[in-house]
Design an enzyme around this catalytic site. Sequence first.
Site, short mmCIF file in Angstrom:
data_model
loop_
_atom_site.label_atom_id
_atom_site.label_comp_id
_atom_site.label_asym_id
_atom_site.label_seq_id
_atom_site.Cartn_x
_atom_site.Cartn_y
_atom_site.Cartn_z
CB CYS A 16 -21.43 -49.84 15.29
SG CYS A 16 -22.33 -48.51 14.50
CG ASP A 420 -21.76 -90.24 36.31
OD1 ASP A 420 -21.10 -91.27 36.17
OD2 ASP A 420 -21.98 -89.71 37.41
#
Length: 732
Positions: A16, A420
């Site tokens: 479907c 970082d």
Amino acid sequence: MKKTELTITGMHCASCSTLLTRALSKAEGVSQVNVNYGTGRGTVVFDEGKIKEKELVEIVKKKGYGAEVSLGKADLEKQEHVQKKEIQKIKSLFLFSLLFAIPSFIIAMVFMWLNIMMPYKEYILWLLASPVQFYAGWQFYKGAWVALKNKTSNMDTLIAIGTSAAYFYSVYALFFSPETGQYFEISAILITLVLLGKLLEARAKGKTNDAIKKLIGLSPKTAIVIKSGKEVKIAVDLVQVGDIILVKPGEKIPVDGMIIDGESSIDESMITGESMPVDKRKGSQVFSATINKQGAFRFKATKVGANTTLSQIIKLIEEAQGNKAPIQRFADVISSYFVPIVISLSLATFVVWHFIIREPFSFAIIAAVAVIVIACPCALGLATPTAIMVGTGKGAQKGILIKGGEALETAHKLKYVVFDKTGTITKGTPELTDIVPFGNNTEKDILRIAAAIEKNSEHPLAQAIVRKAGKSKMALPKATKFKAIPGHGVTALIGKQAFYLGNSKLMGEHKINASASNQLKLVQKLEQDGKTVMILGSENKALGLIAVADEIKETSAAAVEELQKLGLDVYMITGDNERTAKAIAKKAGIENVFAEVLPEKKADYVKKLQKKGKVAMVGDGINDAPALAQADIGIALGSGTDVAMETGNIVLLKNDLMDVPRAIKLSKMTMGKIKQNMFWALFYNVIGIPVAAGVFYHWTGWLLSPILAGGAMALSSVSVVSNSLLLRAKKL
């Protein structure tokens, strides 16, 4: 381009969702479609100038399904109501069917085993099977008809063909060939078992959405707003940005805002997953649905309605659960071809047994029905979405927001993790540790000039210098023509004299001599201690040094160690010089360092690593945005900040680096469940179809009855959903 979400009802299997994806994709102006059977939602990206939302809804409705535009939180509440109603409907049909199936089973099976003869047995079974076939089973005929109109087939097609074959053959046998026997009980029991499977599946699927339901339930319904000096209780939906709101001890905070009066400690566990209350005072941010533990305070509303952090988190989880992982496309392709292949195999089974091997018609039809029933691809369609729903829900409860199946699938393939430094590996709140004056200058002179320059900067290192000057209560001269040079430092005028504060590159550019041996040794010593050293210079000479230290977070080293245990290579990237960077990296247990990297160049270093494998970039979601976007997986820190929400594929609400390995573990666990689900769904069909077709019958006597096939089919779907739900018990 606009993105909209549709709530779709009436889907019965993965076929479907494939049908609707194709239908919507063909519409003019539609650029991207994702229809998810597991969540009952469709996401469509389209050009408003060429097609409207109403037209998208109509396309879905024309295909025989229900659809409406999603309304956010209100829609989720409505969806939960619809889901409960659907479960109740299936339950009623199942009980109705069971009422007729039990006596059918007793009369046809038990009486036969006990050798009990019953008059008019075949007619009684016909009367018992008919209500099941045409009332309880009507939805399968309806679904099969919708599929036929759309020139496709789905699970309903298989059930309708299989049960109709058993039922109508039995009607024929009853009136025209009584000696061949009938199989009314097969159609009745089969429909009952399919409905049982659907009921169990619907209940289990409901549990996969628990994370969103819990978050919705956290939203407070009312708020106390201060109007004309009076306390007025209003519905939270009526609160506007700028309203002043009073929160008493034990109450939930109704919307996002900033405290303007009072202080307290707040339980933010429902947003961040962090169990310890957070101290808040004037100027602190507060978030919707968090709980005020102690003092009363007033705050100004800054975000209301769909813009609150809680609403944004709910939206993120919704989108994550609706997005397909690349592996789901494999399942969708298989499902789209599966039904016609199964019908062909069923017909071949009948033809071979009846016309070639010359077995009786009844034997051939039962084998053909068994093939149709056992091959329903429901389990395959549920394999991926249920695992993603549980995985993303579990992550959200722990303060880890994973944006969709693609992020989940990529995270488990990672080879490199790049951190970082400032605010990620370190706390991001550096403190001034050393002031070293040169020549006749004093520490106060150096601090006063540096603070005057940095007063105009928002950089964390600048704020450390300004804070130190503030504590000393010194008067600062006025600095003009301030200029920040990323990766180098800052310049400004005090009076008519130019001053420069930054690294050796900045000094070199402005021909300031900072290379005296004693000066270099001091710089090196401070940097070896992991401190960031800034040189203050003016008129061709260095005036002094300022050193600032940013301590690493308590969990940094443990997180790096955990990632290394997972087999990942860990890197740190920073604008700091190499000596300072290596000192910080050593404390965190990181061997690979990219130092002296300008913010805009971080993405280039990520690109280089990507040539060797999948890369995750971990940053604060603001100055690291280009690198986060470049990486295969961007992991953004920041307690619900807008930029972090937008930039990262994964958002860590607690700012805890241990959540990086936890997110990767969750990805590995979820992908493990998806692969297990898909293996068992496919293995079940690969083994079940030949047995049902009677391939081994002449050697082993194995022949699968449609009743057992129906039971196995129902259990396969339930087992896939249940296996996904086991994720909730896993420890991260």
